[in-house]
Write an enzyme that holds these catalytic residues in place. Sequence first.
Site, PDB file in Angstrom:
ATOM      1  N   SER A 112      65.290 101.222   9.604  1.00 23.46           N
ATOM      2  CA  SER A 112      64.186 102.064   9.002  1.00 23.46           C
ATOM      3  C   SER A 112      65.160 103.152   8.570  1.00 23.46           C
ATOM      4  O   SER A 112      64.581 103.917   7.686  1.00 23.46           O
ATOM      5  CB  SER A 112      63.647 102.396  10.364  1.00 23.46           C
ATOM      6  OG  SER A 112      64.109 102.760  11.460  1.00 23.46           O
ATOM      7  N   GLY A 114      68.727 103.581   9.147  1.00 21.91           N
ATOM      8  CA  GLY A 114      70.458 103.152   8.906  1.00 21.91           C
ATOM      9  C   GLY A 114      71.376 104.045   9.422  1.00 21.91           C
ATOM     10  O   GLY A 114      72.514 104.043   9.277  1.00 21.91           O
ATOM     11  N   GLY A 183      65.456 107.580  10.874  1.00 24.50           N
ATOM     12  CA  GLY A 183      64.110 106.944  10.676  1.00 24.50           C
ATOM     13  C   GLY A 183      63.399 106.854  12.123  1.00 24.50           C
ATOM     14  O   GLY A 183      64.035 106.381  13.090  1.00 24.50           O
ATOM     15  N   HIS A 187      64.485 105.607  15.930  1.00 26.04           N
ATOM     16  CA  HIS A 187      64.918 106.680  16.700  1.00 26.04           C
ATOM     17  C   HIS A 187      64.030 106.748  18.061  1.00 26.04           C
ATOM     18  O   HIS A 187      64.731 106.754  19.240  1.00 26.04           O
ATOM     19  CB  HIS A 187      64.435 107.758  16.051  1.00 26.04           C
ATOM     20  CG  HIS A 187      64.624 109.204  16.704  1.00 26.04           C
ATOM     21  ND1 HIS A 187      65.731 109.508  17.326  1.00 26.04           N
ATOM     22  CD2 HIS A 187      63.862 110.390  16.859  1.00 26.04           C
ATOM     23  CE1 HIS A 187      65.803 110.723  17.636  1.00 26.04           C
ATOM     24  NE2 HIS A 187      64.714 111.102  17.314  1.00 26.04           N
ATOM     25  N   TYR A 479      73.435 106.127  20.474  1.00 26.68           N
ATOM     26  CA  TYR A 479      74.944 106.242  20.039  1.00 26.68           C
ATOM     27  C   TYR A 479      75.905 104.831  20.656  1.00 26.68           C
ATOM     28  O   TYR A 479      76.701 104.941  21.342  1.00 26.68           O
ATOM     29  CB  TYR A 479      75.691 107.470  21.053  1.00 26.68           C
ATOM     30  CG  TYR A 479      75.081 108.669  20.809  1.00 26.68           C
ATOM     31  CD1 TYR A 479      74.138 108.963  19.611  1.00 26.68           C
ATOM     32  CD2 TYR A 479      75.005 109.741  21.810  1.00 26.68           C
ATOM     33  CE1 TYR A 479      73.691 110.460  19.447  1.00 26.68           C
ATOM     34  CE2 TYR A 479      74.765 111.014  21.368  1.00 26.68           C
ATOM     35  CZ  TYR A 479      73.999 111.381  20.390  1.00 26.68           C
ATOM     36  OH  TYR A 479      73.282 112.480  20.310  1.00 26.68           O
TER      37      TYR A 479
END
Length: 532
Positions: A112, A114, A183, A187, A479
């Site tokens: 969505s 990247g 995106g 997210h 992360y």
Amino acid sequence: MAFAISKRNATTFLVTLLLVSVPLSFSTLQQDFVKCLVDNSDVSFPITASFFSPDQNATLFKEELESTAQNLRYLTPSNPKPVFIFEPLYETHVQAAVVCAKKLQLHLRLRSGGHDYEGLSFVAEDETPFVIVDLSKLRQVDVDLDSNSAWAHAGATIGEVYYRIQEKSQTHGFPAGLCSSLGIGGHLVGGAYGSMMRKFGLGADNVLDARIVDANGQILDRAAMGEDVFWAIRGGGGGSFGVILAWKIKLVPVPATVTVFTVTKTLEQDGTKVLYKWQQVADKLDDDLFIRVIISPASKTTKPGNRTISMSYQAQFLGDSNRLLQVMQKSFPELGLTKKDCTEMSWIKSVMYIAGFPNSAPPEALLAGKSLFKNHFKAKSDFVKEPIPVEGLEGLWERFLEEDSPLTIWNPYGGMMSRISESEIPFPHRNGTLFKIQWLSTWQDGKVSEERHMKWIREMYSYMEQYVSNNPRQAYVNYRDLDLGTNEGESDAREWGAKYYKGNFERLVKIKGEFDPDNFFRHEQSVPTKIG
């Protein structure tokens, strides 16, 4: 003369017409995929414009592959490349892409924005052949102030979502990310923290509904997917349960006046002492105040060539500067904040300030959707339960001064984050967490120095083990860090699963096994269908 055409004949006609227009450069596999798409969706012509492949046009393919990727470490010639990239124009195209990938035994990677730190949205190291379904064309955002909600499609960036909200109202917002080019599809599925998390929680805490495509190509909303799956997709990490098409998010109230500041301290300005104090108060400050610390080496102005450690305290306060100064004087006077350090602005401008835009940039800059950060990098994360002592900080500074371009960002918790149960959604890092740490090492010369920088960040991470959470040593799934273990490796999935999700991992595995038993949606750190 009028005549009727059967659905089967109509489909055959469309396929014939389509394949005549398909370039000969399309591979057989790609032609089979296109034919399958026509059979299973309402295709708009010319469909070839939605495909990018090295056989079709190597230059355009490379541009599209690299368009949103943040981590250049995964864009080297040696990294595996997809057979093609498909950009759906409609939700039915996504459904068909899932159906056709299953039929043709193609592995899917879903992108969505990247921003995946380990490139998992656009690289598959152990799956061939694979294709990318890029959702960037599905980016509509519909804001409804009457219901205090908005529907945001997966390809929209968080910056676009913020912009569309402020188009309708200056006193509504959404508590999600600090990087405006994220995106929203990927997210929110990882949790989504931002500068209003201490007031309203995570972005995922403020999701009301969702639309996803499951492994059978069906579109499901919250009612259809069930509460278990709806729980899992709000923090369980991307690429495990389905394709996120859209989120229905809850808008939150924001004041007309928001105040921001950045105050920088160095080692020569008692920076270590100030940071030690920040650790003691950051999670206990007024819920309207978010102060993160951005830490990196910096040149000493008095002695060029010599480096010190710079600690920049960057803040967003949901209120005016007068009240902010009162809060700071009471709770954190050591920072020495003054009126001239403070700038009052609208909420949308404060979002842009935190994201790194210049003050002169108009809100429309959020619509560009371009990442302000593209580097070769390796990242890691930690959660801290007790203040790191001064000697621990001093040891960290020694290590930071050995590295070329290290960076760490410390984000405060507390407030609403401490009042939400760690099992409310899969994201478990709640009460008792003082702050979260993001660790980064960045470089520009690709493979030339990669080994040295990777060695540095792993050794620094090992040094910090004594000062951070343990049993398990927690990590933030957005992360992404493949050092923690992978599904293809020797490690038990419970080892890395517990770091991301703590006790929620077993529930995620159970839901995965029931909802996607064939493990169609998978990657190196996707939730497995079973463990042990």
